[in-house]
Design an enzyme around this catalytic site. Structure first.
Site, PDB file in Angstrom:
ATOM      1  N   HIS A 188       3.637  15.501  23.108  1.00  0.00           N
ATOM      2  CA  HIS A 188       4.276  16.815  23.025  1.00  0.00           C
ATOM      3  C   HIS A 188       5.273  16.857  21.863  1.00  0.00           C
ATOM      4  O   HIS A 188       6.470  17.145  22.044  1.00  0.00           O
ATOM      5  CB  HIS A 188       4.989  17.167  24.334  1.00  0.00           C
ATOM      6  CG  HIS A 188       5.086  18.650  24.570  1.00  0.00           C
ATOM      7  ND1 HIS A 188       4.978  19.222  25.817  1.00  0.00           N
ATOM      8  CD2 HIS A 188       5.291  19.683  23.715  1.00  0.00           C
ATOM      9  CE1 HIS A 188       5.109  20.531  25.730  1.00  0.00           C
ATOM     10  NE2 HIS A 188       5.312  20.831  24.450  1.00  0.00           N
ATOM     11  N   GLU A 248       2.913  16.186  32.586  1.00  0.00           N
ATOM     12  CA  GLU A 248       3.786  15.532  31.612  1.00  0.00           C
ATOM     13  C   GLU A 248       5.068  15.074  32.309  1.00  0.00           C
ATOM     14  O   GLU A 248       5.550  15.746  33.215  1.00  0.00           O
ATOM     15  CB  GLU A 248       4.129  16.496  30.461  1.00  0.00           C
ATOM     16  CG  GLU A 248       2.937  16.874  29.615  1.00  0.00           C
ATOM     17  CD  GLU A 248       3.313  17.751  28.411  1.00  0.00           C
ATOM     18  OE1 GLU A 248       4.533  18.004  28.224  1.00  0.00           O
ATOM     19  OE2 GLU A 248       2.411  18.169  27.671  1.00  0.00           O
TER      20      GLU A 248
END
Length: 532
Positions: free
Chosen positions: A280, A262
């Protein structure tokens, strides 16, 4: 006044909490992205409040010469080097409850989105198509949901699912039968969960045991057409294995909020027709962001001002209510450890800490940490309650705690016993109403000795003349004795003396004492009786 740096974007209300609690705060929400600038100023601060942008790694921790606490506004502490912080004696806190509901709701939302293919149906309809037959979904009602990880978030998901008339099975090594019954879920082993669940949702931290918990082998154990949701951590699922299972139809759909890498700008799961991906967003609601910010400000302020410890990753919790009562016994525990640490020269192999009477009902984890800190400080000067348990474990020392009901004249006391290759040594102490630590037993010999900053400990045979000998030598050399305590195990047996002094015991006088045939040993001691 303690000083805190906020290095990521945090609610202005949280910043005000610091100020209202008597903590000086610098709000620099962009500096967390510049590791060099952050490292240049971090030495000025007692506390560091962060979100996910600031990376608190070993190099930054080394520069944090005054740092006492790191507060993470959120549950994940992947961006903090916890072992490095612990070795430096820095408490690491998170806020595990502030975003629990938000993350649980997102998992349920993804479950609905996957079951009914809502994102694809939405895009199709916006494009002017009317593809009712293409988006045939499945009902949630009556299906079995497998919850992996039944902690704060997992338990909320379970109760929401039960409200949707789902049957919930749960796997969690720490889930008791009574807790499962309270939640209304069926506790099962992991393989049974895989075999029975129509939907599987992950709510476990990423550890060595949970990494890649969903992989090709575990997917093979699942029902055909299972749907998988992950709002916990990237790395719990082997993404390549999930892609293959989605392509084959073994897995009918997936809702993924977290990824191995990420920010995830590229991923094999993207653009797959039966996958819903979000960036997220588990904790991304205005309520959750505000909650975790306020919570971390309150926790850090309570620690810096009152000594209360809550939601710490690497330190036993101490509530604000118990901190005043616990504080004198924390000092007692540290003093007992310091005594043994200063008089023991051989490597310590075993440590036993006995909590008797009222001390047995106290926060013994905190008391143990304080004892260990005092014990190894003579060898490692920068140790504290956070780093001490780690250092003891690294040295292979066997640690045991014993709690028992009141067994003597004291309402409560602590007894420390250590074993080396050649000897066993013990000391016990208590606190009276004035809150000051006192020694009540050394080597099994009873006495009542106030603890002073500078002391002298001697051992000898119980023979006449010892008091006169010590007094004469000290008096002739200008050493003032503030207090003098004696003890013996039996007439003519082993005896000890503790001298409370105004100043450190001179080395030349110590040499003279040690050279006297009536003195078996003499050791000067120093205690930090005024420290926190």
């Amino acid at each position: 006044m303690p000083r805190v740096l906020v290095s990521d974007a945090l609610s202005t209300t949280a910043v005000q909490i610091f100020k209202d609690r008597g903590v000086e705060v610098d709000y620099l929400p962009e500096i967390g992205k510049d590791k060099d600038k952050l490292a240049a100023i971090i030495g000025q601060y007692d506390g560091l409040a962060i979100r996910s942008a600031t990376k608190v790694m070993a190099k930054l921790i080394e520069a944090a010469t005054n740092l006492k606490v790191i507060g993470r506004a959120g549950i994940g502490v992947d961006n903090v080097d916890i072992p490095a912080a612990s070795r430096k004696g820095i408490i690491v806190m998170n806020t595990p409850f502030g975003n629990s509901i938000t993350t649980a709701e997102h998992a349920v939302a993804l479950m609905f989105a996957v079951a009914r293919q809502i994102p694809e149906a939405n895009a199709s309809t916006h494009a002017g198509k009317w593809e009712k037959n293409k988006f045939m979904g499945v009902e949630i009602t009556g299906k079995t949901l497998g919850v992996i990880g039944c902690g704060n978030i997992g338990s909320i998901v379970a109760t929401r699912a039960i409200g949707l008339k789902m049957h919930v099975v749960g796997f969690d090594p720490f889930l008791s039968e009574s807790r499962a019954a309270e939640l209304g879920i069926e506790k099962v082993e992991l393989d049974e969960l895989f075999a029975r669940a129509d939907f599987i949702t992950l709510h476990t931290p990423l550890t060595d045991k949970t990494r890649n918990i969903v992989n090709a082998a575990s997917i093979a154990k699942m029902k055909d057409g299972v749907r998988i949701i992950n709002c916990a951590r990237g790395g719990l699922i082997v993404e390549a294995d999930l892609v293959e299972a989605l392509k084959s139809g073994k897995v009918a759909g997936a809702g993924v909020d977290v990824f191995e890498v990420e920010p995830a700008t590229e991923n094999a799961l993207f653009h797959m027709p039966n996958v819903v991906c979000t960036p997220h967003l588990g904790a991304s609601t205005s309520e959750a962001q505000e909650n975790v910010a306020l919570q971390v400000a309150e926790q850090m302020s309570d620690y810096l001002i009152k000594g209360a410890v809550s939601n710490a990753i690497n330190m036993p919790s101490i509530t604000a209510e118990e901190a005043p009562r616990l504080k004198p016994f924390v000092k007692l525990a540290e003093v007992l450890g310091a005594f043994v640490g200063q008089v023991t020269e051989d490597p310590i192999k075993e440590v036993e800490i006995l909590f008797d009477g009222s001390t047995a009902s106290m926060n013994t984890k905190a008391l143990t940490s304080a004892t260990l800190a005092g014990l190894i400080r003579p060898q490692v000067s920068d140790v504290n309650m956070v780093s001490a348990p780690i250092m003891v474990k690294e040295r292979g020392i066997i640690l045991s705690e014993v709690r028992r009901d009141k067994s003597g004249v004291f309402d409560g006391y602590i007894k420390l016993t250590v074993k080396t290759e050649h000897m066993t040594r013990s000391i016990a102490g208590t606190c009276f109403s004035d809150g000051k630590p006192r020694f009540i037993q050394i080597k099994g010999i009873n006495l009542d000795a106030e603890v002073g900053q500078h002391m002298l400990y001697t051992t000898n045979a119980d023979v006449p003349g010892i008091i006169g000998l010590l007094g004469t030598i000290c008096g002739s050399r200008g050493v003032n004795i503030a207090n003098f305590q004696l003890g013996r195990d039996r007439p003519g047996g082993d005896a000890i003396a503790l001298l409370y002094l105004d100043e450190p015991f001179p080395q030349d006088v110590l040499a003279e004492l040690r050279g006297n045939p009536k003195i078996d040993s003499a050791k000067p001691l120093r205690f930090d009786v005024n420290g926190g």
